[in-house]
Structures are given as structure tokens and as C-alpha cells.
Design an enzyme around this catalytic site. Sequence first.
Site, PDB file in Angstrom:
ATOM      1  N   ALA A 155       0.847  -1.199   0.000  1.00 37.28           N
ATOM      2  CA  ALA A 155       0.000   0.000   0.000  1.00 37.28           C
ATOM      3  C   ALA A 155       0.881   1.246   0.000  1.00 37.28           C
ATOM      4  CB  ALA A 155      -0.894  -0.002   1.240  1.00 37.28           C
ATOM      5  N   LYS A 156       0.489   2.236  -0.751  1.00 33.54           N
ATOM      6  CA  LYS A 156       1.241   3.496  -0.767  1.00 33.54           C
ATOM      7  C   LYS A 156       0.623   4.396   0.306  1.00 33.54           C
ATOM      8  CE  LYS A 156       3.241   6.609  -4.189  1.00 33.54           C
ATOM      9  NZ  LYS A 156       4.617   6.564  -3.693  1.00 33.54           N
TER      10      LYS A 156
END
Length: 299
Positions: A155-156
Site C-alpha cells: 500500500a502506498k
Amino acid sequence: MATYYNENTILYLNGEFVKASEAKIDLYSQSLHYGYAVFEGIRAYKTLAGETKIFKELEHFERLKRSAEAINIYYPYSTGELIDATYEVLKRNNLQNAYIRPLVFAPANMSFTQNTESFIAIEVWEMGRFLGDKLIKVMSSPFERPNPKAFKIEAKATGHYVNSIVASQDAKAKGYDEALLNDINGFVAEAPGANMFYEKDGKLFTPSLGNILPGITRATVIEICHELDIAVEERLFTTEEVKEHADAAFFCGTAAEVIGWESLDDIKMKKDWNDTVSKVIQDAYKARVIEKEFKPEFA
Ligand code: PMP
């Protein structure tokens, strides 16, 4: 400090186009206090035909959605709606070559509970085309990438970037251009904000997925390799292997594009950058983002 906006800059905020200088966030936002938000780094280019094109727009907005879902951030947006909004923000700011930063953030919440509301901003600023002739000095970092069992590494998420900031600042303080971080098992992972490849005898190697952000540029490089018949392998390796074997190496990411290394821990890459397939990849990438046909010299 860099300037990202002026009095005329427009951004997208929760369905509206507003002046950047007048947009507000809640200082009690859970995102600000705990690093609990997700974002994207995207670029638009003026194509050879003169149009404004967001590079890999679907991939980026789909990753934004997956990032939000991975960490339970409420996400009521559709990819199509956000792409349309982004083109509109670019137009309203009169930008063609630009960096695009969507950010999905949480409302006021000082506890750790899940929210039933989210906010989204899409900010854009000018980013000219990268020249790509500079090679960088890379330092293997004493900082490791976060433990994938402690974070949703794919996940960013904003909080992950504290690790990126400390590692990058440390490398720069020691006289290098950028850091190279290992994973928790001592294998090469990635840069603070980019993935890496190294080249040996005309073949490319890049760390397998699992402990890294699955970069869209990384996927594009692999796509280019397949198209140009350049061998590419995803596997784990150490910095020692890179120092011992690398003819060339590069970082790749939306902002960095494809940027070659001069050295790792002051050990020079074995080949002249201009004699490597990495350079061919760099040229192919530069052509691809502006929708220019590319024919490699070795073909
Ligand atoms: N790794 C990290 C930690 C990053 O922040 C980025 C930039 N988003 C990348 C890799 C490269 O990803 P992309 O090619 O999708 O920009």
C-alpha cells in the site's frame, strides 16, 4: 523550500475545484497525527502529438484504491471520476508536463477506529521532462524497509514514508545522491521512492515482490524488456552481488523515471552507461511516456 502553488493554483478537493491557497484541512485529522492516509505519485506528459496524457492512469488510480482498501480507509471514489477530475485540474492550471498527487485522508479522529468518511485532494504542479544523462551515487542504507508483517507494504500509505525520509536524508548527509534499502532479511529491496534493477551480461535482475512497493514503472520496465527481448528476472539478491557483478544499475519510478547509477558505496558500475541495455530501457521509457515510437539501436 520548493513552491508547489501560487495564488492562481487550483486543486481538486472532495468534488470541487478550489484555490490551493484557500483549501483547508482539519488539524484533528487522523491522517496528520498517525500517518494514516494513502496517496499516489503520477505524471502527465505532453505527447509527441501535443496532447496531455496521464501515464498509466488506470494503474495508478487502481493502486490508490487498493492502498486504501488494504488499510481500511473509506474509499467511495470511482477510478473514472478521479481520472476525469485530474485532467480537469491539469487543464485549469494550464499544465501538460506535470506531477500529480492524489491524497486520500481521514477526518478528525484521535482514536484508532475506522472512519465512515474520507477526503480526497488532487494536487498538480509542473514537472518538466527529465534529462536522464546524470548518473547517481548510491549508498547502501543502514535503514531497512519496514517489516512486511508490520505494514501493508504494497500500500502506498503516507506513514511508510517516514522510513523513506530518514533513509534518504541519511544518504544525502553522507554525500550520496540516494539510499538503497535492504528488506528485513538482508536482501536488496528498493530506494526510498523508487524500485531498482541491475544488469549483468545483458540481463536485468530486480527484487521479487513481497517486501517492496510494486512500482508501476517497474512493471513498465519489465513490459519493455519483454517487447525488446531483453532477459529479465525477478529474484532476491544482496548488495554484495550487485557490487561484485553489476555492469549497470538503475532506479525507476514515476518521478525518477529511469535513472542510472554511477556507483554503489563508491564501487563503480562496470560498464559505461551508454553501452548498456539499461540505457536502452531508459530511452525506451522516455519515448513511451510521450507516445513516441522507439526502435533500439541494437535491434
Ligand atoms: N518504491 C517506493 C517506496 C515508492 O515510493 C515508489 C514511488 N511511488 C516506487 C517504488 C516506484 O513506484 P512507481 O513506479 O509506481 O512510481
